[in-house]
Design a protein around this motif. Sequence first.
Motif, mmCIF file in Angstrom:
data_model
loop_
_atom_site.group_PDB
_atom_site.id
_atom_site.type_symbol
_atom_site.label_atom_id
_atom_site.label_comp_id
_atom_site.label_asym_id
_atom_site.label_seq_id
_atom_site.Cartn_x
_atom_site.Cartn_y
_atom_site.Cartn_z
ATOM 1 N N ILE A 199 44.012 50.153 47.993
ATOM 2 C CA ILE A 199 44.383 48.751 48.248
ATOM 3 C C ILE A 199 44.028 48.366 49.676
ATOM 4 C CG2 ILE A 199 46.359 47.168 48.501
ATOM 5 C CD1 ILE A 199 47.751 48.661 46.253
ATOM 6 N N LYS A 200 43.492 47.158 49.826
ATOM 7 C CA LYS A 200 43.331 46.590 51.173
ATOM 8 C C LYS A 200 44.106 45.281 51.210
ATOM 9 C CE LYS A 200 38.872 48.191 53.002
ATOM 10 N NZ LYS A 200 39.373 49.242 53.872
ATOM 11 N N VAL A 201 44.969 45.156 52.191
ATOM 12 C CA VAL A 201 45.730 43.910 52.335
ATOM 13 C C VAL A 201 44.955 42.977 53.264
ATOM 14 C CG1 VAL A 201 47.896 42.900 53.162
ATOM 15 C CG2 VAL A 201 47.925 45.093 51.936
ATOM 16 N N ASP A 223 35.240 49.118 45.972
ATOM 17 C CA ASP A 223 36.163 49.862 45.106
ATOM 18 C C ASP A 223 37.622 49.628 45.481
ATOM 19 O OD1 ASP A 223 34.287 50.855 43.439
ATOM 20 O OD2 ASP A 223 33.952 52.688 44.586
ATOM 21 N N TYR A 224 37.911 48.511 46.116
ATOM 22 C CA TYR A 224 39.299 48.221 46.512
ATOM 23 C C TYR A 224 39.902 47.108 45.674
ATOM 24 C CZ TYR A 224 38.266 50.928 50.668
ATOM 25 O OH TYR A 224 37.925 51.938 51.499
ATOM 26 N N VAL A 225 41.244 47.183 45.560
ATOM 27 C CA VAL A 225 41.992 46.013 45.084
ATOM 28 C C VAL A 225 42.475 45.311 46.351
ATOM 29 C CG1 VAL A 225 44.029 45.208 43.836
ATOM 30 C CG2 VAL A 225 42.731 47.164 42.971
ATOM 31 N N TYR A 226 42.046 44.075 46.531
ATOM 32 C CA TYR A 226 42.434 43.319 47.720
ATOM 33 C C TYR A 226 43.674 42.496 47.384
ATOM 34 C CZ TYR A 226 37.929 44.629 49.599
ATOM 35 O OH TYR A 226 36.859 45.359 50.053
ATOM 36 N N VAL A 227 44.686 42.576 48.258
ATOM 37 C CA VAL A 227 45.941 41.860 48.013
ATOM 38 C C VAL A 227 46.257 40.953 49.195
ATOM 39 C CG1 VAL A 227 48.393 42.101 47.441
ATOM 40 C CG2 VAL A 227 46.781 43.849 46.672
ATOM 41 N N GLY A 228 46.683 39.746 48.903
ATOM 42 C CA GLY A 228 47.061 38.816 49.966
ATOM 43 C C GLY A 228 47.975 37.734 49.439
ATOM 44 N N ARG A 229 48.140 36.676 50.223
ATOM 45 C CA ARG A 229 49.067 35.569 49.893
ATOM 46 C C ARG A 229 50.447 36.128 49.509
ATOM 47 N NH1 ARG A 229 47.775 30.671 48.404
ATOM 48 N NH2 ARG A 229 49.868 30.473 49.234
ATOM 49 N N ILE A 230 50.887 37.150 50.258
ATOM 50 C CA ILE A 230 52.168 37.786 49.915
ATOM 51 C C ILE A 230 53.293 36.925 50.483
ATOM 52 C CG2 ILE A 230 53.554 39.893 50.112
ATOM 53 C CD1 ILE A 230 50.829 41.338 50.788
ATOM 54 N N HIS A 249 55.670 36.785 45.443
ATOM 55 C CA HIS A 249 54.404 36.282 44.906
ATOM 56 C C HIS A 249 53.243 36.896 45.694
ATOM 57 C CE1 HIS A 249 56.788 33.093 42.999
ATOM 58 N NE2 HIS A 249 57.381 32.952 44.165
ATOM 59 N N PHE A 250 52.149 37.162 45.028
ATOM 60 C CA PHE A 250 50.931 37.595 45.739
ATOM 61 C C PHE A 250 49.701 37.332 44.880
ATOM 62 C CE2 PHE A 250 50.197 41.608 43.445
ATOM 63 C CZ PHE A 250 51.465 41.898 42.943
ATOM 64 N N PHE A 251 48.540 37.569 45.473
ATOM 65 C CA PHE A 251 47.257 37.304 44.813
ATOM 66 C C PHE A 251 46.408 38.556 44.966
ATOM 67 C CE2 PHE A 251 43.005 35.190 44.735
ATOM 68 C CZ PHE A 251 43.163 34.437 43.579
ATOM 69 N N ASN A 252 45.765 39.003 43.888
ATOM 70 C CA ASN A 252 44.892 40.174 44.076
ATOM 71 C C ASN A 252 43.514 39.936 43.466
ATOM 72 O OD1 ASN A 252 44.585 41.136 41.411
ATOM 73 N ND2 ASN A 252 46.357 42.481 41.546
ATOM 74 N N VAL A 253 42.526 40.633 44.004
ATOM 75 C CA VAL A 253 41.144 40.491 43.535
ATOM 76 C C VAL A 253 40.480 41.867 43.527
ATOM 77 C CG1 VAL A 253 38.936 39.289 43.843
ATOM 78 C CG2 VAL A 253 41.016 38.251 44.734
ATOM 79 N N ALA A 254 39.694 42.152 42.478
ATOM 80 C CA ALA A 254 38.932 43.406 42.449
ATOM 81 C C ALA A 254 37.676 43.220 41.606
ATOM 82 C CB ALA A 254 39.782 44.535 41.869
ATOM 83 N N ASP A 255 36.670 44.031 41.920
ATOM 84 C CA ASP A 255 35.416 44.012 41.164
ATOM 85 C C ASP A 255 35.695 44.627 39.792
ATOM 86 O OD1 ASP A 255 32.905 44.827 40.029
ATOM 87 O OD2 ASP A 255 31.997 44.658 42.018
ATOM 88 N N GLN A 256 35.560 43.839 38.737
ATOM 89 C CA GLN A 256 35.972 44.352 37.425
ATOM 90 C C GLN A 256 35.014 45.371 36.846
ATOM 91 O OE1 GLN A 256 33.367 43.029 34.362
ATOM 92 N NE2 GLN A 256 35.411 43.738 33.844
#
Length: 338
Positions: A274-276, A295-302, A313-320
């Motif tokens: 994970i990368k915040v 290869d990371y799950v990016y997490v933000g808007r926490i 609440h949060f938002f995550n993005v990753a290359d599917q």
Amino acid sequence: MYNVAIVGATGAVGEELFRVLEEYNFPVKKLVPLASARSVGKEVEFKGETLKVKELTCDVFEKEEIDIAFFSAGGSVSAKFAPCAVKAGAVVIDNTSYFRMDKDVPLVVPEVNPEDIALWRKKGIIANPNCSTIQMVISLAPLHKEFNIKRVEVATYQAVSGAGKKGMEELFEQMRAIFNFKLDKVVDEREVFQYQIALNVIPHIDKFMDNGFTREEMKMVNETNKIMHSNIEVAPTCVRVPVLRSHSEAITIHCEKEVDVKRAREVLESFEDIKVIDNPEKNEYPMPIIATDTDYVYVGRIRKDLFDNKTLHFFNVADQLRVGAATNAVRIALKWIE
Ligand code: HSE
């Protein structure tokens, strides 16, 4: 060193598997690309070598002495040919949904439930979860440990690559038609998605079930709890968006304990995958263009809920194609050979 087969070698996930195996320096003795008869003879690259695609048959696994077979050619192909690979002595790492909910088949995200891999012996198969589930459970796991999640509400924004190469081509074709002002052509260039996907969003992925949810949504409900050994309530809305290959998710978690944003960041950051990215002052948050080809799950808007101190609440993005498919599969294989 292992003899490795990739079933579905010419598909979007298959092609990514070649890249990830190479990047992770997987101990490959021989790589055998397999596909249906119409793709036989097509060329694929691995470590600077050109390999020709061979036909997928039941006896090919024995003939090629395959140790590890990655399957990513659809559920019906896995149903028919995975047993042949197992019979020939290979372990199957299956990217389709066919075996995922089988109680004798482990469903694994190596950073979340690596211990489950040990169950592979039951059927010789390890299932790779659905892409939207993988990236969600990676971000849920550390938060669950800290705050004890009871319920998750999630809205996904899923890239066209989730529907394979044809989905990606359909978006390109429609964008080209729009760019050339051939607006009447846009809707004609449609085969994969239910409606025009360019300049649109479609709140419908896979088939509708009797309960009003889609199959994609029910995968998130059922797979999450199998992976996390939990009974978390998951309420998903899965949406297709005109993004190429990274899925995004807006997630709300309702917990048993009071949540804390600083602690949430710390536990998320403690996870290797994970990368915040979370700095509202600088407008920094995760987006598909950041996650693509990583290869990371990016997490933000926490952020903590305005009304309930046990809700975050949060938002995550990753290359599917990578985190949600090929990389997870290769990481399973790396654990399996440990
Ligand atoms: N079912 C997902 C999608 C692909 O359509 O986006 C991830 O396996």
